[in-house]
Design a protein around this motif. Structure first.
Motif, PDB file in Angstrom:
ATOM      1  N   ASP A 172       0.793  -1.228   0.000  1.00  0.00           N
ATOM      2  CA  ASP A 172       0.000   0.000   0.000  1.00  0.00           C
ATOM      3  C   ASP A 172       0.827   1.279   0.000  1.00  0.00           C
ATOM      4  O   ASP A 172       0.278   2.362  -0.109  1.00  0.00           O
ATOM      5  CB  ASP A 172      -0.942  -0.007   1.207  1.00  0.00           C
ATOM      6  CG  ASP A 172      -2.203   0.793   0.975  1.00  0.00           C
ATOM      7  OD1 ASP A 172      -2.690   0.819  -0.177  1.00  0.00           O
ATOM      8  OD2 ASP A 172      -2.703   1.375   1.942  1.00  0.00           O
ATOM      9  N   LEU A 173       2.143   1.144   0.108  1.00  0.00           N
ATOM     10  CA  LEU A 173       2.989   2.342   0.153  1.00  0.00           C
ATOM     11  C   LEU A 173       3.489   2.709  -1.233  1.00  0.00           C
ATOM     12  O   LEU A 173       3.803   1.841  -2.042  1.00  0.00           O
ATOM     13  CB  LEU A 173       4.186   2.129   1.073  1.00  0.00           C
ATOM     14  CG  LEU A 173       3.892   2.073   2.561  1.00  0.00           C
ATOM     15  CD1 LEU A 173       5.193   1.858   3.345  1.00  0.00           C
ATOM     16  CD2 LEU A 173       3.204   3.340   3.030  1.00  0.00           C
ATOM     17  N   PRO A 174       3.591   4.004  -1.516  1.00  0.00           N
ATOM     18  CA  PRO A 174       4.111   4.432  -2.814  1.00  0.00           C
ATOM     19  C   PRO A 174       5.623   4.256  -2.909  1.00  0.00           C
ATOM     20  O   PRO A 174       6.318   4.136  -1.910  1.00  0.00           O
ATOM     21  CB  PRO A 174       3.739   5.917  -2.871  1.00  0.00           C
ATOM     22  CG  PRO A 174       3.640   6.336  -1.448  1.00  0.00           C
ATOM     23  CD  PRO A 174       3.184   5.135  -0.678  1.00  0.00           C
ATOM     24  N   GLY A 175       6.099   4.280  -4.150  1.00  0.00           N
ATOM     25  CA  GLY A 175       7.534   4.287  -4.405  1.00  0.00           C
ATOM     26  C   GLY A 175       8.057   5.710  -4.306  1.00  0.00           C
ATOM     27  O   GLY A 175       7.355   6.631  -3.869  1.00  0.00           O
ATOM     28  N   ARG A 176       9.276   5.901  -4.746  1.00  0.00           N
ATOM     29  CA  ARG A 176       9.936   7.214  -4.634  1.00  0.00           C
ATOM     30  C   ARG A 176       9.174   8.343  -5.312  1.00  0.00           C
ATOM     31  O   ARG A 176       9.180   9.473  -4.849  1.00  0.00           O
ATOM     32  CB  ARG A 176      11.339   7.136  -5.224  1.00  0.00           C
ATOM     33  CG  ARG A 176      12.276   6.333  -4.392  1.00  0.00           C
ATOM     34  CD  ARG A 176      13.659   6.320  -4.999  1.00  0.00           C
ATOM     35  NE  ARG A 176      14.505   5.467  -4.182  1.00  0.00           N
ATOM     36  CZ  ARG A 176      15.479   4.740  -4.649  1.00  0.00           C
ATOM     37  NH1 ARG A 176      15.769   4.755  -5.931  1.00  0.00           N
ATOM     38  NH2 ARG A 176      16.191   3.988  -3.834  1.00  0.00           N
ATOM     39  N   ASP A 177       8.543   8.048  -6.415  1.00  0.00           N
ATOM     40  CA  ASP A 177       7.838   9.101  -7.167  1.00  0.00           C
ATOM     41  C   ASP A 177       6.397   9.297  -6.720  1.00  0.00           C
ATOM     42  O   ASP A 177       5.668  10.103  -7.288  1.00  0.00           O
ATOM     43  CB  ASP A 177       7.885   8.807  -8.659  1.00  0.00           C
ATOM     44  CG  ASP A 177       7.112   7.553  -9.052  1.00  0.00           C
ATOM     45  OD1 ASP A 177       6.638   6.817  -8.163  1.00  0.00           O
ATOM     46  OD2 ASP A 177       6.974   7.309 -10.264  1.00  0.00           O
ATOM     47  N   GLY A 178       5.957   8.561  -5.709  1.00  0.00           N
ATOM     48  CA  GLY A 178       4.603   8.708  -5.196  1.00  0.00           C
ATOM     49  C   GLY A 178       3.588   7.747  -5.783  1.00  0.00           C
ATOM     50  O   GLY A 178       2.432   7.741  -5.389  1.00  0.00           O
ATOM     51  N   THR A 179       4.011   6.923  -6.736  1.00  0.00           N
ATOM     52  CA  THR A 179       3.109   5.969  -7.368  1.00  0.00           C
ATOM     53  C   THR A 179       2.931   4.741  -6.482  1.00  0.00           C
ATOM     54  O   THR A 179       3.906   4.154  -6.038  1.00  0.00           O
ATOM     55  CB  THR A 179       3.661   5.521  -8.735  1.00  0.00           C
ATOM     56  OG1 THR A 179       3.823   6.665  -9.565  1.00  0.00           O
ATOM     57  CG2 THR A 179       2.732   4.529  -9.414  1.00  0.00           C
ATOM     58  N   THR A 180       1.688   4.348  -6.260  1.00  0.00           N
ATOM     59  CA  THR A 180       1.439   3.132  -5.493  1.00  0.00           C
ATOM     60  C   THR A 180       1.505   1.912  -6.413  1.00  0.00           C
ATOM     61  O   THR A 180       1.217   2.007  -7.616  1.00  0.00           O
ATOM     62  CB  THR A 180       0.059   3.167  -4.804  1.00  0.00           C
ATOM     63  OG1 THR A 180      -0.949   3.201  -5.806  1.00  0.00           O
ATOM     64  CG2 THR A 180      -0.065   4.342  -3.851  1.00  0.00           C
TER      65      THR A 180
END
Length: 129
Positions: A36-44
């Motif tokens: 449920d957490l996004p990656g570095r760029d904010g994409t889930t």
């Protein structure tokens, strides 16, 4: 788990969600990546799997606890169901709806389109029986 390792795992999970296999996603989840957490760029991960029409990956992420109603990214991203509906990805739409995604929920903090509106704008009859 150290912060740097967690960030790498999340980045790998987001990437695998869009182009990898369900097995690879499972490996990353077992290694400690959060569905449920996004990656570095904010994409889930769930958004990436939905926009790339990877229904098996969508299913694995949902089963692992990804929230089908969580917005992703900044600006041009949004809700996983809206992403799938916008592009007419019927199988991903089905998986998300089965997991409780709300087709009436608006993107952009409640100010954008709903999945129903995206599907209609794209000429996709995804929500009709």
């Amino acid at each position: 788990m150290k912060r740097r390792r967690r960030k790498k795992l999340q980045s790998r999970l987001v990437s695998a969600a869009g182009s990898g296999t369900p097995q690879r996603i499972g490996e990353l989840l077992r290694a400690g990546a959060d569905p449920d957490l996004p990656g570095r760029d904010g994409t889930t991960p769930l958004y990436r799997a939905s926009v790339q029409n990877r229904p098996a990956n969508v299913r694995v992420l949902l089963a692992a606890g990804a929230d089908p109603n969580r917005e992703s990214g900044h600006g041009d991203e949004g809700l996983p169901l809206c992403a799938a509906a916008c592009w007419g990805h019927q199988d991903s739409v089905r998986e998300l709806l089965a997991a409780g995604a709300d087709p009436r929920l608006r993107e952009d903090g409640g100010h954008g389109r709903t999945a129903l509106e995206w599907a209609e704008a794209g000429g996709h009859l995804l929500f009709r029986s």
